[in-house]
Design an enzyme around this catalytic site. Structure first.
Site, short mmCIF file in Angstrom:
data_model
loop_
_atom_site.label_atom_id
_atom_site.label_comp_id
_atom_site.label_asym_id
_atom_site.label_seq_id
_atom_site.Cartn_x
_atom_site.Cartn_y
_atom_site.Cartn_z
N ASP A 24 -5.93 -2.82 -0.93
CA ASP A 24 -5.83 -2.74 0.07
C ASP A 24 -5.41 -3.48 1.18
O ASP A 24 -6.09 -2.87 2.57
CB ASP A 24 -7.52 -3.84 -0.06
CG ASP A 24 -8.34 -3.47 -1.32
OD1 ASP A 24 -9.47 -2.70 -1.71
OD2 ASP A 24 -8.37 -4.42 -2.36
N GLU A 287 -2.33 2.90 -5.28
CA GLU A 287 -2.62 3.54 -4.38
C GLU A 287 -1.03 4.19 -2.87
O GLU A 287 -0.43 4.37 -2.94
CB GLU A 287 -4.16 3.75 -3.15
CG GLU A 287 -4.04 4.50 -1.98
CD GLU A 287 -5.44 4.18 -1.55
OE1 GLU A 287 -5.55 4.71 -0.05
OE2 GLU A 287 -6.28 4.13 -2.21
O1 TRH Z 1 -1.55 -3.72 -6.06
P1 TRH Z 1 -1.91 -1.88 -6.14
O2 TRH Z 1 -2.29 -2.16 -7.76
O3 TRH Z 1 -3.11 -2.42 -5.20
C1 TRH Z 1 -4.64 -1.33 -5.78
C2 TRH Z 1 -4.81 -0.02 -5.33
O4 TRH Z 1 -4.41 0.31 -4.61
C3 TRH Z 1 -6.31 0.03 -5.86
O5 TRH Z 1 -6.55 2.13 -5.72
C4 TRH Z 1 -7.14 -1.14 -5.25
O6 TRH Z 1 -8.24 0.32 -5.99
C5 TRH Z 1 -6.68 -2.01 -5.92
O7 TRH Z 1 -5.70 -2.56 -5.38
C6 TRH Z 1 -7.73 -2.93 -5.15
O8 TRH Z 1 -1.53 -1.19 -5.75
P2 TRH Z 1 -0.57 -0.64 -4.59
O9 TRH Z 1 -1.85 0.33 -3.65
O10 TRH Z 1 0.41 0.36 -4.33
O11 TRH Z 1 -0.58 -1.52 -3.19
C7 TRH Z 1 0.24 -2.73 -3.55
C8 TRH Z 1 1.16 -3.09 -2.14
O12 TRH Z 1 2.06 -3.83 -2.15
C9 TRH Z 1 1.41 -1.82 -1.23
O13 TRH Z 1 1.01 -2.03 -0.15
C10 TRH Z 1 2.93 -2.17 -1.19
C11 TRH Z 1 3.68 -3.35 -1.36
N1 TRH Z 1 4.44 -4.73 -2.24
C12 TRH Z 1 5.25 -4.71 -1.26
O14 TRH Z 1 5.12 -4.85 -0.39
N2 TRH Z 1 6.32 -5.87 -2.14
C13 TRH Z 1 6.79 -5.70 -2.58
O15 TRH Z 1 7.23 -6.38 -3.30
C14 TRH Z 1 5.35 -4.91 -4.01
C15 TRH Z 1 5.57 -5.31 -5.32
C16 TRH Z 1 4.63 -4.52 -3.42
#
Ligand code: TRH
Length: 389
Positions: A24, A287
């Site tokens: 989010d 996402e």
């Molecule tokens: O963390 P997520 O599993 O988020 C999920 C999904 O968005 C899902 O659709 C939603 O419904 C739920 O949350 C509530 O995976 P996502 O979407 O890839 O988000 C991870 C974020 O974290 C992304 O912006 C990348 C960031 N990130 C970093 O900035 N540094 C890091 O070291 C890592 C591992 C991730």
């Protein structure tokens, strides 16, 4: 010669409720940055900004983060030109009332807004989750008149991100391709303190995937040595738990030391993107990292965010359909996500052998090419606003 109309410089209020994980806030932050990069001024209202400390440690010009509190505290600001409700969150009635007033009274702040026509209209966007399912195109930009409450008489519009031209597109920074083209993998790895000796590099960002034991066993048995870069949080916990179990039950499982592990700290979004550029194969989830993996243009396996009613099964299949995934890739996705009917995977499985992964490269290159031909999400939002006003 006619000049294209200049992009209006608007003030945006984007509301984000953090449900769980980092998607989010991750998506909302990228949207803010993307808009700011296109001349917009953005306030991000978020009820839990804690992840931004590592995701975006230096912030971004023209983006202000405000605490979205209960009870609502407007921090003394009046609503801007555009309201965005991310993922169906509900903006507080006090703020909506202020927004409605500014519209009905033609209450423009001309010091802020350089485009009179746009500012007189209601621009209230409901930003939806990303899906490749066909309803995204059907519902994209549909109006939703507000029939009651503080916003009565106003109209929201649904905005669906997506993979096809009939949807709102994907978040993509204007400079992502040039930054990627000049990316120096060895230098970036060294800067992160990752001692790389030429092994295959695989990043792992996941929940607790059903296919994880099969993956680790297959990598340990593979002829090509692998360095697994495990992201912080749930991925690290899942791997460590499994290693404890494997070492207890099968102490010789990684006897040849073909598989080594490196546990990463939380990276900034910028470094996370570069992690995906650096690896030969990426495992992503949710996402936002799915989109980043697509831009990275490397083969990747996606763990979809699981929903209680299994609605994610259809969502995953729709993505594979759009991707035109070959059978081996489909099978890997199905096993990784534990879809019913997915064949169990042993050490000789095609899930991750080097040849199979290389064969997937063409699929991901083609997907990236087709996506690059579409406008990105922030540009499409700006176009939509210009056209509907
Ligand atoms: O963390 P997520 O599993 O988020 C999920 C999904 O968005 C899902 O659709 C939603 O419904 C739920 O949350 C509530 O995976 P996502 O979407 O890839 O988000 C991870 C974020 O974290 C992304 O912006 C990348 C960031 N990130 C970093 O900035 N540094 C890091 O070291 C890592 C591992 C991730």
């Amino acid at each position: 010669m006619n000049q294209p109309p200049a992009t209006p410089k608007l003030h945006w209020d984007i509301f984000c409720h953090v449900v769980d994980n980092f998607g989010d806030i991750g998506v909302c932050w990228r949207l803010c940055v993307n808009l700011a990069q296109r001349g917009q001024t953005v306030r991000l209202w978020v009820d839990d900004a804690s992840a931004l400390a590592w995701m975006a440690p230096v912030g971004a010009p023209s983006v202000q983060v405000l605490a979205w509190t209960t009870p609502f505290d407007a921090h003394g600001v009046t609503p801007g030109d555009v309201l965005v409700e991310a993922f169906g969150c509900d903006i507080d009635p006090e703020f909506i009332a202020g927004y409605a007033l500014s519209i009905t009274a033609g209450g423009l702040d001309l010091g802020f807004c350089q485009d009179l026509v746009v500012c007189q209209k209601c621009i209230w966007i409901n930003l939806e989750y990303l899906t490749a399912e066909s309803y995204a195109a059907r519902c994209h930009t549909l109006p939703s008149p507000v029939m009651s409450g503080a916003g009565m008489g106003l109209t929201k519009h649904f905005f669906y991100p997506g993979f096809t031209t009939d949807t709102g597109g994907l978040l993509r920074e204007p400079d992502v391709l040039t930054r990627q083209a000049s990316f120096d993998r060895a230098a970036w790895l060294a800067k992160q303190g990752i001692g790389w000796q030429g092994q295959r590099l695989i990043s792992l960002f996941c929940y607790e995937p059903p296919g994880l034991p099969a993956l680790l066993n297959a990598l340990a048995a593979d002829a090509v040595p692998t360095l697994l870069l495990v992201t912080a949080g749930r991925a690290s916990a899942a791997v460590q738990q499994l290693l404890d179990d494997e070492n207890d039950l099968k102490p010789l499982w990684n006897n040849g030391k073909q598989l080594s592990f490196l546990y990463l700290p939380n990276l900034s979004q910028n470094d996370f993107d570069q992690l995906l550029w650096a690896c030969d194969l990426n495992f992503v989830r949710g996402e936002d990292s799915l989109v980043r993996a697509l831009w990275a243009g490397k083969p990747f396996i996606w763990q979809i965010y699981p929903q209680h009613d299994d609605a994610h099964h259809a969502k995953l299949q729709a993505f594979l359909e759009w991707l035109q995934a070959p059978a081996s890739l489909r099978q890997a996705y199905e096993v990784w996500n534990g879809l019913p009917g997915a064949r169990s995977v042993g050490a000789s499985s095609p899930l991750i052998t080097f040849e199979v992964v290389q064969a997937w490269q063409a699929t991901f290159a083609q997907a990236r090419e087709s996506l690059l031909a579409h406008d990105d999400l922030a540009s499409q939002l700006l176009d939509f606003i210009a056209k509907t006003n």
